[in-house]
Design a protein around this motif. Structure first.
Motif, short mmCIF file in Angstrom:
data_model
loop_
_atom_site.label_atom_id
_atom_site.label_comp_id
_atom_site.label_asym_id
_atom_site.label_seq_id
_atom_site.Cartn_x
_atom_site.Cartn_y
_atom_site.Cartn_z
N UNK A 11 -69.29 -13.00 52.91
CA UNK A 11 -68.44 -12.47 53.98
C UNK A 11 -67.56 -11.35 53.45
N UNK A 12 -66.99 -11.53 52.28
CA UNK A 12 -66.16 -10.48 51.69
C UNK A 12 -66.97 -9.22 51.43
N UNK A 13 -68.18 -9.38 50.91
CA UNK A 13 -69.04 -8.22 50.66
C UNK A 13 -69.38 -7.51 51.96
N UNK A 14 -69.67 -8.28 53.01
CA UNK A 14 -70.00 -7.68 54.30
C UNK A 14 -68.81 -6.90 54.85
N UNK A 15 -67.62 -7.51 54.81
CA UNK A 15 -66.42 -6.84 55.32
C UNK A 15 -66.13 -5.58 54.52
N UNK A 16 -66.25 -5.67 53.20
CA UNK A 16 -66.02 -4.50 52.36
C UNK A 16 -67.01 -3.39 52.70
N UNK A 17 -68.26 -3.74 52.89
CA UNK A 17 -69.27 -2.76 53.27
C UNK A 17 -68.95 -2.08 54.59
N UNK A 18 -68.49 -2.88 55.55
CA UNK A 18 -68.13 -2.30 56.87
C UNK A 18 -66.93 -1.37 56.74
N UNK A 19 -65.94 -1.77 55.95
CA UNK A 19 -64.75 -0.92 55.76
C UNK A 19 -65.14 0.38 55.09
N UNK A 20 -65.95 0.30 54.05
CA UNK A 20 -66.38 1.51 53.35
C UNK A 20 -67.21 2.41 54.26
N UNK A 21 -68.05 1.80 55.09
CA UNK A 21 -68.83 2.59 56.05
C UNK A 21 -67.91 3.31 57.03
N UNK A 22 -66.89 2.61 57.48
CA UNK A 22 -65.93 3.22 58.42
C UNK A 22 -65.12 4.33 57.75
N UNK A 23 -64.89 4.25 56.45
CA UNK A 23 -64.15 5.29 55.73
C UNK A 23 -65.02 6.50 55.42
N UNK A 24 -66.32 6.32 55.33
CA UNK A 24 -67.21 7.42 54.95
C UNK A 24 -67.21 8.52 55.99
N UNK A 25 -67.19 8.18 57.26
CA UNK A 25 -67.21 9.20 58.32
C UNK A 25 -65.97 10.09 58.27
N UNK A 26 -64.77 9.53 58.24
CA UNK A 26 -63.59 10.41 58.14
C UNK A 26 -63.59 11.22 56.84
N UNK A 27 -64.07 10.67 55.75
CA UNK A 27 -64.11 11.42 54.49
C UNK A 27 -65.04 12.62 54.62
N UNK A 28 -66.17 12.43 55.30
CA UNK A 28 -67.10 13.55 55.53
C UNK A 28 -66.43 14.62 56.37
N UNK A 29 -65.69 14.21 57.38
CA UNK A 29 -64.98 15.17 58.25
C UNK A 29 -63.93 15.94 57.46
N UNK A 30 -63.21 15.25 56.59
CA UNK A 30 -62.19 15.91 55.77
C UNK A 30 -62.83 16.94 54.86
N UNK A 31 -63.94 16.58 54.24
CA UNK A 31 -64.65 17.52 53.36
C UNK A 31 -65.08 18.74 54.16
N UNK A 32 -65.69 18.53 55.32
CA UNK A 32 -66.16 19.65 56.14
C UNK A 32 -65.00 20.54 56.58
N UNK A 33 -63.90 19.93 57.00
CA UNK A 33 -62.74 20.72 57.44
C UNK A 33 -62.10 21.50 56.29
N UNK A 53 -65.48 10.49 48.73
CA UNK A 53 -66.65 10.20 49.55
C UNK A 53 -67.77 9.59 48.71
N UNK A 54 -68.01 10.11 47.50
CA UNK A 54 -69.04 9.57 46.62
C UNK A 54 -68.71 8.14 46.22
N UNK A 55 -67.44 7.86 45.95
CA UNK A 55 -67.06 6.50 45.58
C UNK A 55 -67.24 5.53 46.74
N UNK A 56 -66.96 6.01 47.94
CA UNK A 56 -67.13 5.16 49.13
C UNK A 56 -68.61 4.85 49.34
#
Length: 168
Positions: free
Chosen positions: A99-121, A164-167
């Motif tokens: 469960x912890x691994x799943x939650x961590x994966x979901x959180x990291x997935x949710x952080x990847x999109x904003x990180x990509x937007x920050x890089x692009x901006x 972003x790479x770490x996420x």
């Protein structure tokens, strides 16, 4: 000292075997409880089974082989109970880790999109500032300001890409 099997006489001074088994059940639920008696009392046997969760109700006189077999089965039952409890704990820990691994994966997935937007901006900001500096002459302190902003944008790009790479 840990005790695997309790063998109590039904008739004892100050308390019955049923009372002792019930008390032991409360404090040490893994202990296998048995009662020995010379009296074939159906009510006492029912109370022993219900209150003390007694596994065996042995009538006196007993044969040595019979008693040895009952005690051996009691030891086996205790060992199986301990193993079952350990397996349950392992399964619970495994479920918690999954469960912890799943939650961590979901959180990291949710952080990847904003990180990509920050890089692009930040790339866009850096490109825009470089284009502004190249196309139009900038007077006075504004040239330094544009250079500092462009440098900060490039530093931000590098930091955001590392994040972003770490996420991912």
């Amino acid at each position: 000292e840990p005790v695997a099997v309790l063998l109590a006489d039904q008739r004892m001074p100050e308390m019955t075997g049923v009372d002792l088994c019930a008390a032991v059940r409360e404090r040490y639920p893994d202990v296998v409880r048995m009662i020995v008696t010379a009296y074939a009392d159906l009510n006492a046997a029912a109370a022993a089974i219900n209150a003390g969760q007694v596994t065996s109700y042995i009538l006196k006189p007993w044969r040595e082989e019979q008693l040895a077999e009952v005690l051996r089965r009691g030891l086996e039952a205790h060992e199986l109970g301990v193993m079952l409890r350990e397996l349950q704990v392992r399964m619970l820990r495994s479920e918690q880790q999954a469960t912890s691994s799943y939650v961590l994966g979901r959180v990291l997935h949710e952080l990847a999109q904003p990180a990509s937007s920050v890089v692009a901006n930040l790339h866009y900001l850096d490109d825009s500032l470089r284009g502004l500096a190249a196309e139009e002459p900038i007077e006075g302190g504004y040239r330094e300001l544009v250079a500092e902003l462009s440098s900060a944008a490039r530093d931000g790009v590098v930091a955001a890409e590392v994040l972003k790479e770490r996420i991912e």
